[in-house]
Every structure is written in structure tokens, then in C-alpha cells.
Motif scaffolding. Structure first.
Motif, short mmCIF file in Angstrom:
data_model
loop_
_atom_site.label_atom_id
_atom_site.label_comp_id
_atom_site.label_asym_id
_atom_site.label_seq_id
_atom_site.Cartn_x
_atom_site.Cartn_y
_atom_site.Cartn_z
N THR A 1 0.81 -1.21 0.00
CA THR A 1 0.00 0.00 0.00
C THR A 1 0.85 1.26 0.00
OG1 THR A 1 -1.61 -1.20 1.32
CG2 THR A 1 -1.87 1.16 1.22
N ASN A 2 1.97 1.24 0.73
CA ASN A 2 2.73 2.47 0.97
C ASN A 2 4.02 2.60 0.19
OD1 ASN A 2 1.09 3.72 3.14
ND2 ASN A 2 1.52 1.80 4.17
N HIS A 3 4.26 1.76 -0.78
CA HIS A 3 5.52 1.83 -1.52
C HIS A 3 5.55 3.09 -2.38
CE1 HIS A 3 8.89 0.72 -4.09
NE2 HIS A 3 9.21 -0.12 -3.14
N ARG B 1 4.26 3.15 -5.93
CA ARG B 1 2.81 3.08 -6.10
C ARG B 1 2.10 4.29 -5.53
NH1 ARG B 1 0.66 -2.97 -5.71
NH2 ARG B 1 2.27 -3.96 -6.95
N GLY C 1 2.98 5.89 -2.66
CA GLY C 1 3.10 6.01 -1.21
C GLY C 1 4.20 6.97 -0.82
N SER C 2 4.33 7.17 0.46
CA SER C 2 5.31 8.10 1.00
C SER C 2 6.66 7.41 1.21
CB SER C 2 4.81 8.65 2.33
OG SER C 2 5.84 9.26 3.05
N SER D 1 7.48 4.42 4.05
CA SER D 1 8.09 3.15 3.66
C SER D 1 9.43 2.94 4.36
CB SER D 1 8.25 3.06 2.14
OG SER D 1 9.13 4.05 1.68
#
Length: 116
Positions: free
Chosen positions: A92-94, A97, A99-100, A104
Motif C-alpha cells: 500500500t505504501n511503496h 505506487r 506512497g510516501s 516506507s
């Protein structure tokens, strides 16, 4: 012909007065917004006493407790559970993709600490 010139003049006057009104109200609007933002009443911590969310920022040096809170596992979780939680959260957080990068990096730091 004369009526179209009069209408054009009235239109320009209306635009001028409208622009003058907007220019004069923008500073007052900005001040009112700043007062609203900076004078927000502080929330009472008792309201969130029963909340399931962690109330605090990151500590300077990550502890085992904080790492467990980040990955949403118990501090004594098995290596398999830690890695599964890390993988689920990183999907979800990569940063690739959307995310921050900061989140990460905190997830990776938490996994490394709990894997030891």
C-alpha cells in the motif's frame, strides 16, 4: 450604435467595480481564514482516551514497541508474522505506487528491528 457604446461602457464599469470589490475583500478574507486556522481550539485528550489509534509521533530512536505499533503486530510476533505484515503494508505504501518514502522507510526500519 450609440446604445451599444453605452452598454459597453456600463459593462466595463461593472467589471471595474467588481474587480475593485474583489481586490479590497481578498486581504480581509485571508486574515479571517488565518484567524480561523490558527485559533482552532485544542482537543481534549480525554475524548480520544478510548481510541484504538496511537496518539503520538515517531520517537528519535525506534523502539520495539513503536516498531510493533507501526506494523500492527505484537512486540513478540514471530518473524513470519512480521514479514507478512511488512509485505502487506508495503504494497500500500511503496513510493513506486504513490506512497510516501518516509512511511516506507519507517516500515523497513520497523521490520529490521523486529526481525532481529
Amino acid at each position: 450604435m450609440a446604445s451599444s457604446v453605452i452598454l459597453a461602457g456600463l459593462g466595463l464599469a461593472a467589471v471595474g467595480f467588481g474587480a475593485r470589490f474583489v481586490i479590497r475583500t481578498i486581504p480581509a478574507l485571508g486574515k479571517k481564514m488565518a484567524d480561523t486556522v490558527y485559533n482552532v481550539p485544542k482537543l481534549d485528550s480525554k475524548i480520544f482516551a478510548s481510541s484504538k489509534y496511537y496518539k503520538g509521533g515517531f520517537e528519535p530512536k525506534m523502539t520495539k514497541r513503536e516498531a510493533a505499533l507501526i506494523l500492527n503486530v505484537s512486540p513478540n510476533a514471530s518473524q513470519q508474522k512480521v514479514r507478512a505484515a511488512y509485505k502487506r503494508m508495503m504494497l500500500t505504501n511503496h513510493p513506486d505506487r504513490g506512497g510516501s518514502p518516509f512511511i516506507s522507510s519507517k516500515l523497513s526500519e520497523a521490520k529490521d528491528l523486529l526481525d532481529k
